[in-house]
Design an enzyme around this catalytic site. Sequence first.
Site, PDB file in Angstrom:
ATOM      1  N   ALA A  29       0.818  -1.212   0.000  1.00  0.00           N
ATOM      2  CA  ALA A  29       0.000   0.000   0.000  1.00  0.00           C
ATOM      3  C   ALA A  29       0.853   1.264   0.000  1.00  0.00           C
ATOM      4  O   ALA A  29       0.359   2.351  -0.283  1.00  0.00           O
ATOM      5  CB  ALA A  29      -0.942   0.006   1.201  1.00  0.00           C
ATOM      6  N   ARG A  34      10.154   7.388  -1.684  1.00  0.00           N
ATOM      7  CA  ARG A  34      11.616   7.479  -1.852  1.00  0.00           C
ATOM      8  C   ARG A  34      12.077   7.097  -3.257  1.00  0.00           C
ATOM      9  O   ARG A  34      13.252   7.213  -3.588  1.00  0.00           O
ATOM     10  CB  ARG A  34      12.319   6.604  -0.798  1.00  0.00           C
ATOM     11  N   LYS A  41       5.816   2.456  -6.514  1.00  0.00           N
ATOM     12  CA  LYS A  41       7.069   1.704  -6.355  1.00  0.00           C
ATOM     13  C   LYS A  41       6.993   0.296  -6.939  1.00  0.00           C
ATOM     14  O   LYS A  41       7.887  -0.135  -7.678  1.00  0.00           O
ATOM     15  CB  LYS A  41       7.453   1.628  -4.876  1.00  0.00           C
ATOM     16  N   ASP A 123       7.903  -4.955  -2.060  1.00  0.00           N
ATOM     17  CA  ASP A 123       9.164  -4.346  -2.515  1.00  0.00           C
ATOM     18  C   ASP A 123      10.372  -5.233  -2.241  1.00  0.00           C
ATOM     19  O   ASP A 123      11.494  -4.763  -2.206  1.00  0.00           O
ATOM     20  CB  ASP A 123       9.351  -2.965  -1.868  1.00  0.00           C
ATOM     21  N   GLY A 160      14.845  -2.986  10.785  1.00  0.00           N
ATOM     22  CA  GLY A 160      14.560  -3.376  12.153  1.00  0.00           C
ATOM     23  C   GLY A 160      15.523  -4.487  12.565  1.00  0.00           C
ATOM     24  O   GLY A 160      15.991  -5.254  11.731  1.00  0.00           O
ATOM     25  N   ASN A 190      15.573  -7.626  10.405  1.00  0.00           N
ATOM     26  CA  ASN A 190      14.265  -8.104   9.964  1.00  0.00           C
ATOM     27  C   ASN A 190      14.163  -7.954   8.449  1.00  0.00           C
ATOM     28  O   ASN A 190      14.164  -6.848   7.922  1.00  0.00           O
ATOM     29  CB  ASN A 190      13.183  -7.268  10.658  1.00  0.00           C
ATOM     30  N   ARG A 336      12.814  -8.325 -33.077  1.00  0.00           N
ATOM     31  CA  ARG A 336      11.682  -7.640 -32.459  1.00  0.00           C
ATOM     32  C   ARG A 336      10.513  -8.615 -32.276  1.00  0.00           C
ATOM     33  O   ARG A 336      10.575  -9.756 -32.732  1.00  0.00           O
ATOM     34  CB  ARG A 336      11.298  -6.445 -33.327  1.00  0.00           C
ATOM     35  N   LYS A 354      11.139  -8.443 -37.604  1.00  0.00           N
ATOM     36  CA  LYS A 354       9.929  -8.183 -36.814  1.00  0.00           C
ATOM     37  C   LYS A 354       8.775  -8.988 -37.355  1.00  0.00           C
ATOM     38  O   LYS A 354       8.548  -9.000 -38.568  1.00  0.00           O
ATOM     39  CB  LYS A 354       9.573  -6.696 -36.866  1.00  0.00           C
TER      40      LYS A 354
HETATM   41  C1  UD1 Z   1       9.962  -2.644   7.267  1.00  0.00           C
HETATM   42  C2  UD1 Z   1      10.026  -3.199   8.705  1.00  0.00           C
HETATM   43  C3  UD1 Z   1      11.489  -3.329   9.131  1.00  0.00           C
HETATM   44  C4  UD1 Z   1      12.213  -4.229   8.146  1.00  0.00           C
HETATM   45  C5  UD1 Z   1      12.034  -3.719   6.710  1.00  0.00           C
HETATM   46  C6  UD1 Z   1      12.576  -4.753   5.726  1.00  0.00           C
HETATM   47  C7  UD1 Z   1       8.032  -2.428   9.885  1.00  0.00           C
HETATM   48  C8  UD1 Z   1       7.470  -1.460  10.863  1.00  0.00           C
HETATM   49  N1  UD1 Z   1       9.326  -2.302   9.601  1.00  0.00           N
HETATM   50  O1  UD1 Z   1      10.511  -1.324   7.268  1.00  0.00           O
HETATM   51  O2  UD1 Z   1      11.578  -3.906  10.428  1.00  0.00           O
HETATM   52  O3  UD1 Z   1      13.589  -4.295   8.482  1.00  0.00           O
HETATM   53  O4  UD1 Z   1      10.659  -3.516   6.386  1.00  0.00           O
HETATM   54  O5  UD1 Z   1      12.506  -4.294   4.415  1.00  0.00           O
HETATM   55  O6  UD1 Z   1       7.314  -3.284   9.428  1.00  0.00           O
HETATM   56  N2  UD1 Z   1       3.092  -1.043   3.642  1.00  0.00           N
HETATM   57  C9  UD1 Z   1       1.711  -1.086   3.552  1.00  0.00           C
HETATM   58  N3  UD1 Z   1       0.985  -0.242   4.327  1.00  0.00           N
HETATM   59  C10 UD1 Z   1       1.560   0.624   5.206  1.00  0.00           C
HETATM   60  C11 UD1 Z   1       2.973   0.650   5.295  1.00  0.00           C
HETATM   61  C12 UD1 Z   1       3.710  -0.192   4.507  1.00  0.00           C
HETATM   62  O7  UD1 Z   1       1.142  -1.848   2.777  1.00  0.00           O
HETATM   63  O8  UD1 Z   1       0.816   1.356   5.871  1.00  0.00           O
HETATM   64  C13 UD1 Z   1       3.885  -1.937   2.790  1.00  0.00           C
HETATM   65  C14 UD1 Z   1       4.795  -1.174   1.842  1.00  0.00           C
HETATM   66  O9  UD1 Z   1       4.142  -0.920   0.608  1.00  0.00           O
HETATM   67  C15 UD1 Z   1       5.978  -2.131   1.685  1.00  0.00           C
HETATM   68  C16 UD1 Z   1       6.012  -2.875   3.015  1.00  0.00           C
HETATM   69  O10 UD1 Z   1       4.742  -2.709   3.607  1.00  0.00           O
HETATM   70  O11 UD1 Z   1       5.765  -3.063   0.659  1.00  0.00           O
HETATM   71  C17 UD1 Z   1       7.101  -2.349   3.943  1.00  0.00           C
HETATM   72  O12 UD1 Z   1       6.911  -0.986   4.173  1.00  0.00           O
HETATM   73  P1  UD1 Z   1       8.134   0.020   4.249  1.00  0.00           P
HETATM   74  O13 UD1 Z   1       7.606   1.378   4.541  1.00  0.00           O
HETATM   75  O14 UD1 Z   1       9.001  -0.137   3.063  1.00  0.00           O
HETATM   76  O15 UD1 Z   1       8.864  -0.526   5.583  1.00  0.00           O
HETATM   77  P2  UD1 Z   1      10.365  -0.308   5.993  1.00  0.00           P
HETATM   78  O16 UD1 Z   1      10.535   1.057   6.549  1.00  0.00           O
HETATM   79  O17 UD1 Z   1      11.251  -0.716   4.883  1.00  0.00           O
HETATM   80 CA    CA Z   2      10.931  -1.279   2.609  1.00  0.00          CA
END
Ligand code: UD1
Ligand code: CA
Length: 469
Positions: A29, A34, A41, A123, A160, A190, A336, A354
């Site tokens: 979501a 970034r 993304k 991601d 994390g 994590n 192609r 092609k």
């Molecule tokens: C998160 C973890 C972190 C871990 C890292 C690994 C948490 C709080 N932190 O951090 O411990 O080391 O991933 O890559 O979980 N997303 C949603 N809804 C939201 C927020 C995020 O669907 O409200 C999804 C994002 O689209 C993404 C994933 O969850 O695919 C991770 O979110 P992201 O903001 O990238 O977390 P990190 O800060 O990387």
């Molecule tokens: Ca991430």
Amino acid sequence: MAAAESPGAEPASPGSPGGEALSIVLLAAGRGTRMCNDRPKVLHELAGMSLIAHVLGLARSLGPARLVTVLGAGMEDVTTEVDRLAPDGRIVIQDPPQGTGHALAVAAPALPETGTVLVLYGDTPLLTRATLERLLRRRAADEAAVTVLGMRPPDPAGYGRLRADPDGRLHAIVEHRHCDAALLASDFCNAGVLALAADRLRQLLGELPRQAENGEYYLTDAVGLAVAKGWPCSAVEGSWIEGQGVNTQGQLAMVGGFFQARRRAELMEQGVIMEAPDTVMLSADTAIGPGAVIEPFVVFRPGVTIEPGAVIHAHSYLEQARVGAGAEVGPFARLRPGAEIGDRAKIGNFVEVKNSRLGTGAKASHLTYLGDCEVGAGANIGAGTVTCNYDGFMKHRTEIGEQAFVGSNTALVAPVVIGERVVVGAGSVLTANVPADALALSRAPQRVLEGAGARLRTRLAHEKKRRKS
Ligand code: UD1
Ligand code: CA
């Protein structure tokens, strides 16, 4: 919660490696601010496929009974991609996104209350099925409320940290900015993937604390909560490369590099020959048979199949094309969409193909454009031949029969049919069909004026002298 559900029957559950029904939730979501552009993304491409396509493919390979993708509001293009790739899955909308814990809570009503729930991030595209199966087996063996995938990246900044014992018993996940110095010094991170016992999930999610700093609910806090209730949690360690997330363009390129290295190594293990593998760019779906030779700087866009023993010479560029067994392509060739090169056929330098099929052993060795055409087995297309397939409005087809010989610098003005074994004189412009075994010529008769060359030179030399003086 607004829920957009895609139609389609739920497949029967083949069960997880842990022996219970498996549900997978894919969190995607986040907009990925970034990445610094307008594209969501997870629609950025890795080896010719969106990031989310990689993760959905992985998820589906585990045969889950349920597959739920969490998207943000207004992500229509992502919804379209997910519906296309996982028509049997569901999509739920998290609006607004309030953290990974909140994202899973939004998906929870779509999940059964038994079995295992595996959480993946949209991601993190390099994970492998073997690693996820290991994680699921470990959760089942430990009867853990939560089992997390850990990794030790060379640069742990931002991840994390796992507070865990050497035997894998997990006590907590602590976000980077909440770590004390001792935990920050640890590189056990994590990776973001975790498996939960479905019957513990709702209670854990209901108790997640709201983060004071940003109002989010962190899924990672579920571990500390579970441990406080006396429910065991555990961690398994995977390769840090598999756990690499994409948050920036730089990370996307880096993850792309890892993906390439992995696929090249797999292909070489299967007998593909690459002299300089680091220079070869593959797509996720590139299929290459054993004994095929891929020379340096070849680029494979999606949809390419190379049969065993074919040779792709340096600097060729291929997309949605098939190259038959023992055929040769390049150097500097472009295939192609719709190019089908028959067994032992030859496409030489600066040849573009092609939507055309070349039969067995057919040859177009130099400087040629073959578009919308059919070339029979054994035909020879001379240097500089061009199929004039486009009249500015419509595309037309050219057919060249088996064993035909097309002389150099021929223009084939489509639609046109050149019969079997026809010989076409060099420099011809063919606008009408030629029956089998004929000789076709369309060029002005040659004139030879004896001495006229010398007379011309003399005249021009005089003229030049006169202008200078
Ligand atoms: C998160 C973890 C972190 C871990 C890292 C690994 C948490 C709080 N932190 O951090 O411990 O080391 O991933 O890559 O979980 N997303 C949603 N809804 C939201 C927020 C995020 O669907 O409200 C999804 C994002 O689209 C993404 C994933 O969850 O695919 C991770 O979110 P992201 O903001 O990238 O977390 P990190 O800060 O990387
Ligand atoms: Ca991430």
